[in-house]
Write a protein that holds these residues in place. Structure first.
Motif, PDB file in Angstrom:
ATOM      1  N   VAL A 190       0.838  -1.207   0.000  1.00  0.00           N
ATOM      2  CA  VAL A 190       0.000   0.000   0.000  1.00  0.00           C
ATOM      3  C   VAL A 190       0.863   1.243   0.000  1.00  0.00           C
ATOM      4  N   ILE A 191       1.896   1.234   0.871  1.00  0.00           N
ATOM      5  CA  ILE A 191       2.788   2.389   0.959  1.00  0.00           C
ATOM      6  C   ILE A 191       3.523   2.596  -0.355  1.00  0.00           C
ATOM      7  N   GLY A 192       3.925   1.440  -1.008  1.00  0.00           N
ATOM      8  CA  GLY A 192       4.616   1.548  -2.292  1.00  0.00           C
ATOM      9  C   GLY A 192       3.718   2.161  -3.346  1.00  0.00           C
ATOM     10  N   LYS A 193       2.405   1.727  -3.380  1.00  0.00           N
ATOM     11  CA  LYS A 193       1.483   2.298  -4.353  1.00  0.00           C
ATOM     12  C   LYS A 193       1.274   3.791  -4.114  1.00  0.00           C
ATOM     13  N   ILE A 194       1.173   4.155  -2.805  1.00  0.00           N
ATOM     14  CA  ILE A 194       0.990   5.581  -2.502  1.00  0.00           C
ATOM     15  C   ILE A 194       2.182   6.381  -2.997  1.00  0.00           C
ATOM     16  N   LYS A 200       3.794   9.866  -9.810  1.00  0.00           N
ATOM     17  CA  LYS A 200       3.074  10.124 -11.051  1.00  0.00           C
ATOM     18  C   LYS A 200       2.447  11.515 -11.043  1.00  0.00           C
ATOM     19  N   ASN A 201       1.813  11.849  -9.909  1.00  0.00           N
ATOM     20  CA  ASN A 201       1.190  13.179  -9.805  1.00  0.00           C
ATOM     21  C   ASN A 201       2.230  14.282  -9.955  1.00  0.00           C
ATOM     22  N   ALA A 202       3.385  14.052  -9.367  1.00  0.00           N
ATOM     23  CA  ALA A 202       4.451  15.062  -9.455  1.00  0.00           C
ATOM     24  C   ALA A 202       4.944  15.190 -10.887  1.00  0.00           C
ATOM     25  N   LEU A 203       5.026  14.046 -11.616  1.00  0.00           N
ATOM     26  CA  LEU A 203       5.477  14.081 -12.999  1.00  0.00           C
ATOM     27  C   LEU A 203       4.456  14.792 -13.875  1.00  0.00           C
ATOM     28  N   ILE A 204       3.151  14.517 -13.618  1.00  0.00           N
ATOM     29  CA  ILE A 204       2.112  15.172 -14.400  1.00  0.00           C
ATOM     30  C   ILE A 204       2.132  16.678 -14.158  1.00  0.00           C
ATOM     31  N   LEU A 205       2.244  17.056 -12.909  1.00  0.00           N
ATOM     32  CA  LEU A 205       2.265  18.477 -12.563  1.00  0.00           C
ATOM     33  C   LEU A 205       3.455  19.183 -13.194  1.00  0.00           C
TER      34      LEU A 205
END
Length: 220
Positions: A190-194, A200-205
């Motif tokens: 779970v921690i790895g997925k988070i 991913k969010n940081a890359l998109i931003l």
């Protein structure tokens, strides 16, 4: 003849007083060589005796003068003797005043020296007292500085101990968290997925921000 006998008698008194005066002046002059800071009883007594005898001699000379005036046939030798007595009296008055002045000047000099010595001694004592007071003040200031330094060192050690204790607490908390994560099944996934989702969010931003900057750059 009575006038002549009277002159001889009074002149005998004048001669006797002159002899006494010379003796007193000789003794009085010794005080000019051994002057003390204060007038001694003996000096005061001699001073008074000389002044009295000189005044007495003036009275004797006045009697001789009156005898000569009353005798119209007074001899030249008697007038000459009278003149010598007057001159001797003036000389003795002069010597007496000179000795008295010398004694007083020497006494003033001694008192001045004594006063200067006292002033010097007082100044030295004050200087020593000031030096002792300065040393005592400096010693107190040094002791106060040492006390402040000791307190700062003590506070520094306390702060170091507090940091060390906090570090230990954080280390123990980290160990407990890791131990808990290892005991809960699937928590690591779970921690790895988070973490992956955050990347991913940081890359998109970052991509969106780059595109916006390029659009602004080319449209201006």
């Amino acid at each position: 003849m009575s006038t002549g006998a009277s002159f001889v008698t009074v002149r005998g008194q004048a001669i006797s007083l002159e002899t006494q005066t010379e003796s007193l002046l000789s003794r009085y002059s010794t005080f000019a060589q051994t002057t003390s800071s204060e007038q001694t009883g003996q000096e005061k007594k001699l001073d008074g005796q000389l002044e009295n005898i000189l005044q007495k001699r003036q009275g004797v000379i006045d009697q001789l003068t009156q005898i000569c005036k009353d005798n119209a046939s007074v001899s030249a030798s008697k007038l000459s003797q009278l003149q010598r007595h007057k001159e001797t009296l003036q000389q003795h008055w002069h010597n007496f005043q000179n000795i008295r002045s010398s004694i007083q000047q020497e006494r003033n000099r001694l008192n001045l020296l004594f006063s200067v010595k006292n002033d010097i001694a007082q100044h030295n004592n004050n200087t020593v007292d000031d030096a002792d007071e300065y040393i005592q003040n400096e010693t107190r200031r040094i002791d106060q500085s040492h006390s402040i330094v000791d307190r700062l060192i003590s506070q520094a050690w306390e702060t170091r101990d507090q940091f060390s204790g906090q570090n230990t607490v954080l280390h123990n908390a980290n160990n407990r968290i890791l131990s808990t994560l290892q005991r809960v099944p699937g928590i690591n996934q779970v921690i790895g997925k988070i973490g992956t989702r955050r990347r991913k969010n940081a890359l998109i931003l970052a991509s969106i921000t780059t595109v916006c900057i390029l659009i602004l750059f080319f449209t201006w």
